[in-house]
Design a protein around this motif. Structure first.
Motif, PDB file in Angstrom:
ATOM      1  N   GLY A  18      -2.673   2.017  -5.068  1.00 13.19           N
ATOM      2  CA  GLY A  18      -2.518   0.605  -4.734  1.00 13.19           C
ATOM      3  C   GLY A  18      -1.984   0.403  -3.330  1.00 13.19           C
ATOM      4  O   GLY A  18      -2.476  -0.460  -2.577  1.00 13.19           O
ATOM      5  N   ILE A  19      -0.983   1.183  -2.959  1.00 11.77           N
ATOM      6  CA  ILE A  19      -0.418   1.107  -1.614  1.00 11.77           C
ATOM      7  C   ILE A  19      -1.480   1.419  -0.567  1.00 11.77           C
ATOM      8  O   ILE A  19      -1.597   0.732   0.456  1.00 11.77           O
ATOM      9  CB  ILE A  19       0.777   2.069  -1.484  1.00 11.77           C
ATOM     10  N   THR A  20      -2.275   2.443  -0.837  1.00  7.79           N
ATOM     11  CA  THR A  20      -3.352   2.817   0.082  1.00  7.79           C
ATOM     12  C   THR A  20      -4.339   1.672   0.259  1.00  7.79           C
ATOM     13  O   THR A  20      -4.760   1.356   1.387  1.00  7.79           O
ATOM     14  CB  THR A  20      -4.100   4.058  -0.441  1.00  7.79           C
ATOM     15  N   SER A  21      -4.698   1.025  -0.850  1.00  9.17           N
ATOM     16  CA  SER A  21      -5.670  -0.076  -0.782  1.00  9.17           C
ATOM     17  C   SER A  21      -5.142  -1.228   0.068  1.00  9.17           C
ATOM     18  O   SER A  21      -5.907  -1.899   0.774  1.00  9.17           O
ATOM     19  CB  SER A  21      -6.034  -0.548  -2.189  1.00  9.17           C
ATOM     20  N   ILE A  22      -3.842  -1.467   0.017  1.00  9.21           N
ATOM     21  CA  ILE A  22      -3.237  -2.529   0.835  1.00  9.21           C
ATOM     22  C   ILE A  22      -3.256  -2.132   2.308  1.00  9.21           C
ATOM     23  O   ILE A  22      -3.658  -2.913   3.174  1.00  9.21           O
ATOM     24  CB  ILE A  22      -1.791  -2.814   0.370  1.00  9.21           C
ATOM     25  N   CYS A  23      -2.832  -0.908   2.592  1.00  7.86           N
ATOM     26  CA  CYS A  23      -2.771  -0.448   3.977  1.00  7.86           C
ATOM     27  C   CYS A  23      -4.156  -0.423   4.619  1.00  7.86           C
ATOM     28  O   CYS A  23      -4.324  -0.817   5.786  1.00  7.86           O
ATOM     29  CB  CYS A  23      -2.136   0.946   4.038  1.00  7.86           C
ATOM     30  N   GLU A  24      -5.163   0.021   3.879  1.00  9.89           N
ATOM     31  CA  GLU A  24      -6.513   0.129   4.417  1.00  9.89           C
ATOM     32  C   GLU A  24      -7.156  -1.232   4.668  1.00  9.89           C
ATOM     33  O   GLU A  24      -7.955  -1.384   5.595  1.00  9.89           O
ATOM     34  CB  GLU A  24      -7.387   0.940   3.452  1.00  9.89           C
ATOM     35  N   ASN A  25      -6.806  -2.223   3.860  1.00 10.16           N
ATOM     36  CA  ASN A  25      -7.451  -3.537   3.953  1.00 10.16           C
ATOM     37  C   ASN A  25      -6.621  -4.591   4.664  1.00 10.16           C
ATOM     38  O   ASN A  25      -7.036  -5.756   4.742  1.00 10.16           O
ATOM     39  CB  ASN A  25      -7.820  -4.026   2.550  1.00 10.16           C
ATOM     40  N   ASN A  26      -5.463  -4.190   5.187  1.00  7.69           N
ATOM     41  CA  ASN A  26      -4.591  -5.148   5.878  1.00  7.69           C
ATOM     42  C   ASN A  26      -4.036  -4.544   7.165  1.00  7.69           C
ATOM     43  O   ASN A  26      -2.859  -4.696   7.489  1.00  7.69           O
ATOM     44  CB  ASN A  26      -3.458  -5.599   4.951  1.00  7.69           C
ATOM     45  N   LYS A  27      -4.913  -3.879   7.907  1.00  8.11           N
ATOM     46  CA  LYS A  27      -4.497  -3.201   9.131  1.00  8.11           C
ATOM     47  C   LYS A  27      -4.092  -4.175  10.230  1.00  8.11           C
ATOM     48  O   LYS A  27      -3.401  -3.796  11.179  1.00  8.11           O
ATOM     49  CB  LYS A  27      -5.620  -2.281   9.607  1.00  8.11           C
ATOM     50  N   ASP A  28      -4.532  -5.442  10.110  1.00  8.51           N
ATOM     51  CA  ASP A  28      -4.203  -6.439  11.130  1.00  8.51           C
ATOM     52  C   ASP A  28      -2.829  -7.066  10.915  1.00  8.51           C
ATOM     53  O   ASP A  28      -2.366  -7.844  11.747  1.00  8.51           O
ATOM     54  CB  ASP A  28      -5.265  -7.536  11.157  1.00  8.51           C
ATOM     55  N   VAL A  29      -2.179  -6.737   9.788  1.00  6.23           N
ATOM     56  CA  VAL A  29      -0.832  -7.262   9.528  1.00  6.23           C
ATOM     57  C   VAL A  29       0.178  -6.411  10.302  1.00  6.23           C
ATOM     58  O   VAL A  29       0.202  -5.181  10.158  1.00  6.23           O
ATOM     59  CB  VAL A  29      -0.513  -7.242   8.021  1.00  6.23           C
ATOM     60  N   ASP A  30       0.988  -7.055  11.107  1.00  8.22           N
ATOM     61  CA  ASP A  30       1.895  -6.318  11.993  1.00  8.22           C
ATOM     62  C   ASP A  30       2.904  -5.465  11.238  1.00  8.22           C
ATOM     63  O   ASP A  30       3.170  -4.316  11.607  1.00  8.22           O
ATOM     64  CB  ASP A  30       2.647  -7.299  12.912  1.00  8.22           C
ATOM     65  N   ASP A  31       3.486  -6.035  10.190  1.00 11.28           N
ATOM     66  CA  ASP A  31       4.579  -5.325   9.509  1.00 11.28           C
ATOM     67  C   ASP A  31       4.424  -5.453   7.991  1.00 11.28           C
ATOM     68  O   ASP A  31       4.267  -6.564   7.469  1.00 11.28           O
ATOM     69  CB  ASP A  31       5.930  -5.918   9.946  1.00 11.28           C
ATOM     70  N   ILE A  32       4.429  -4.333   7.295  1.00  9.35           N
ATOM     71  CA  ILE A  32       4.397  -4.333   5.832  1.00  9.35           C
ATOM     72  C   ILE A  32       5.507  -3.407   5.330  1.00  9.35           C
ATOM     73  O   ILE A  32       5.619  -2.262   5.760  1.00  9.35           O
ATOM     74  CB  ILE A  32       3.039  -3.842   5.274  1.00  9.35           C
ATOM     75  N   THR A  33       6.319  -3.940   4.433  1.00 10.79           N
ATOM     76  CA  THR A  33       7.364  -3.137   3.790  1.00 10.79           C
ATOM     77  C   THR A  33       7.106  -3.117   2.291  1.00 10.79           C
ATOM     78  O   THR A  33       6.925  -4.161   1.671  1.00 10.79           O
ATOM     79  CB  THR A  33       8.770  -3.722   4.048  1.00 10.79           C
ATOM     80  N   PHE A  34       7.090  -1.926   1.723  1.00 11.07           N
ATOM     81  CA  PHE A  34       6.907  -1.758   0.285  1.00 11.07           C
ATOM     82  C   PHE A  34       8.270  -1.533  -0.369  1.00 11.07           C
ATOM     83  O   PHE A  34       9.028  -0.669   0.053  1.00 11.07           O
ATOM     84  CB  PHE A  34       5.990  -0.563  -0.013  1.00 11.07           C
ATOM     85  N   TYR A  35       8.550  -2.341  -1.386  1.00  8.59           N
ATOM     86  CA  TYR A  35       9.753  -2.164  -2.198  1.00  8.59           C
ATOM     87  C   TYR A  35       9.323  -1.611  -3.551  1.00  8.59           C
ATOM     88  O   TYR A  35       8.465  -2.189  -4.221  1.00  8.59           O
ATOM     89  CB  TYR A  35      10.493  -3.490  -2.377  1.00  8.59           C
ATOM     90  N   LEU A  36       9.921  -0.501  -3.943  1.00  5.73           N
ATOM     91  CA  LEU A  36       9.581   0.128  -5.217  1.00  5.73           C
ATOM     92  C   LEU A  36      10.807   0.131  -6.127  1.00  5.73           C
ATOM     93  O   LEU A  36      11.770   0.864  -5.879  1.00  5.73           O
ATOM     94  CB  LEU A  36       9.093   1.570  -5.007  1.00  5.73           C
ATOM     95  N   MET A  37      10.782  -0.742  -7.142  1.00 10.08           N
ATOM     96  CA  MET A  37      11.815  -0.704  -8.185  1.00 10.08           C
ATOM     97  C   MET A  37      11.407   0.385  -9.164  1.00 10.08           C
ATOM     98  O   MET A  37      10.356   0.296  -9.795  1.00 10.08           O
ATOM     99  CB  MET A  37      11.908  -2.050  -8.894  1.00 10.08           C
ATOM    100  N   SER A  38      12.245   1.412  -9.262  1.00  6.02           N
ATOM    101  CA  SER A  38      11.805   2.610  -9.964  1.00  6.02           C
ATOM    102  C   SER A  38      12.765   3.043 -11.060  1.00  6.02           C
ATOM    103  O   SER A  38      13.967   2.786 -11.010  1.00  6.02           O
ATOM    104  CB  SER A  38      11.647   3.755  -8.958  1.00  6.02           C
ATOM    105  N   LEU A  39      12.170   3.693 -12.053  1.00  6.79           N
ATOM    106  CA  LEU A  39      12.935   4.330 -13.119  1.00  6.79           C
ATOM    107  C   LEU A  39      12.687   5.833 -13.058  1.00  6.79           C
ATOM    108  O   LEU A  39      11.600   6.307 -13.390  1.00  6.79           O
ATOM    109  CB  LEU A  39      12.505   3.803 -14.502  1.00  6.79           C
ATOM    110  N   ASN A  40      13.682   6.551 -12.557  1.00 11.54           N
ATOM    111  CA  ASN A  40      13.678   8.019 -12.605  1.00 11.54           C
ATOM    112  C   ASN A  40      12.480   8.665 -11.913  1.00 11.54           C
ATOM    113  O   ASN A  40      11.836   9.569 -12.458  1.00 11.54           O
ATOM    114  CB  ASN A  40      13.739   8.491 -14.065  1.00 11.54           C
ATOM    115  N   ILE A  41      12.176   8.222 -10.696  1.00  9.95           N
ATOM    116  CA  ILE A  41      11.152   8.903  -9.906  1.00  9.95           C
ATOM    117  C   ILE A  41      11.742  10.215  -9.369  1.00  9.95           C
ATOM    118  O   ILE A  41      12.863  10.237  -8.860  1.00  9.95           O
ATOM    119  CB  ILE A  41      10.675   8.029  -8.732  1.00  9.95           C
ATOM    120  N   LYS A  42      10.973  11.280  -9.473  1.00 13.32           N
ATOM    121  CA  LYS A  42      11.426  12.575  -8.968  1.00 13.32           C
ATOM    122  C   LYS A  42      11.571  12.528  -7.451  1.00 13.32           C
ATOM    123  O   LYS A  42      10.809  11.864  -6.760  1.00 13.32           O
ATOM    124  CB  LYS A  42      10.422  13.668  -9.345  1.00 13.32           C
TER     125      LYS A  42
END
Length: 326
Positions: A18-42
């Motif tokens: 999903g993150i890849t799809s956003i980055c690939e299709n929104n290259k004209d957006v100057d700044d993108i920050t991803f927030y990941l609310m996570s449960l026990n990611i390694k």
């Protein structure tokens, strides 16, 4: 642009796609920050995600949740859904104060185009924007006080954090959820709809396209709902070129044997990540043979199909809940 996902370690490949799809299709957006609310990611997966997102020149921030039960005063029961779904009710507690707007996406989504138009939606004084879910039953809507009003799917949300905080929207939703002792059919989604009725900005369904639009015609869906649906032109446009695909139900592209219309979009973006080829589930071929046969036979009988699916959904959820407890 701020994008929020909730996930556990098992869902890292899907969210990476999903993150890849956003980055690939929104290259004209100057700044993108991803927030990941996570449960026990390694830690290994966190490091790989951070390095991968950085390769696009984007930022990623992790918000570890530990135990969702700690945020609620009653015993939570998500009826087969992962408890992580409740995290989207806690935005005012968990999202940094300097974030003024964000797009929340379920982990089972893929973005096929620009999010700029959606991002710039005029929210007025409202805090939440969402897309309608036309297949929600009239009786379930009535139980939430939504007679002649649309029911919205919470898998894609546009959130004005200033209005969310000012109007204490998180508290409104949690109070509603608490009043029902957490016993709602679709948990936080029902709570969002019930507590914010009349105050959700309706987004185009091209931003939350699910396979219901493939199974049911415009004529059937427009008669199914008790509110203003959409024009035939809007329906045809969203079917031809949806921006966000939401892989609802059991027909998910990482399950081997599925024939979802947009399965190749998921495969494409997953193949670009460090998790390429990972997390595909076997053991589904017979299920999809039955599913495809059912859909072929039911194609001329939309009303009957709808009734059968509506009767089966609680059984699927009960089975999923039982499986999750093992």
């Amino acid at each position: 642009m701020n994008i929020l996902y909730t996930l556990n370690d098992a869902f890292v490949p899907q969210v990476a796609a999903g993150i890849t799809s956003i980055c690939e299709n929104n290259k004209d957006v100057d700044d993108i920050t991803f927030y990941l609310m996570s449960l026990n990611i390694k830690k290994e997966n966190e490091d790989k995600l951070e390095e991968y997102v950085s390769s696009y020149g984007r930022k990623i921030k992790f918000i570890e949740l530990n135990d969702m039960q700690n945020f609620f005063k009653f015993k939570i029961d998500t009826s087969g859904w992962n408890p992580i779904v409740l995290a989207r009710l806690l935005l005012d507690e968990l999202i940094p104060e300097d974030v003024e707007r964000l797009i929340y996406l379920d982990g089972d989504t893929i973005v096929r185009g620009s999010l700029v138009e959606m991002w710039n939606t005029n929210m007025g004084d409202e805090a939440v924007g969402a897309c309608i879910e036309p297949t929600c039953t009239i009786s379930r809507k009535a139980s939430l006080g939504l007679k002649n009003m649309p029911y919205h799917n919470a898998g894609v949300l546009l959130v004005d954090m200033n209005n969310w905080r000012k109007n204490q929207v998180g508290k409104q939703i949690i109070d509603y959820y608490t009043a029902h002792e957490g016993k709602l059919f679709a948990n936080d989604q029902d709570a969002i709809n019930g507590s914010l009725k009349g105050h959700i900005v309706r987004l185009s369904s091209k931003y939350n396209y699910c396979n219901s639009f493939d199974f049911y015609s415009y004529k059937f869906l427009s008669k199914l709902v008790d509110y203003d649906f959409m024009t035939k032109e809007e329906y045809n446009e969203l079917k031809a070129n949806p921006i966000i695909i939401h892989y609802l139900g059991e027909e998910r592209p990482w399950r081997i044997g599925n024939h979802h219309r947009f399965r190749k979009d998921y495969d494409k973006y997953l193949s670009m990540t460090p998790w390429s080829g990972k997390n595909y589930e076997s053991g589904w071929r017979l299920y999809f043979v039955i599913w495809d046969t059912f859909n072929f036979v039911m194609k001329p009988f939309s009303a009957l199909r709808y009734k059968i699916i509506d009767a089966l959904i609680p059984k699927f959820l009960a089975h999923r809940a039982k499986k999750n407890k093992k």
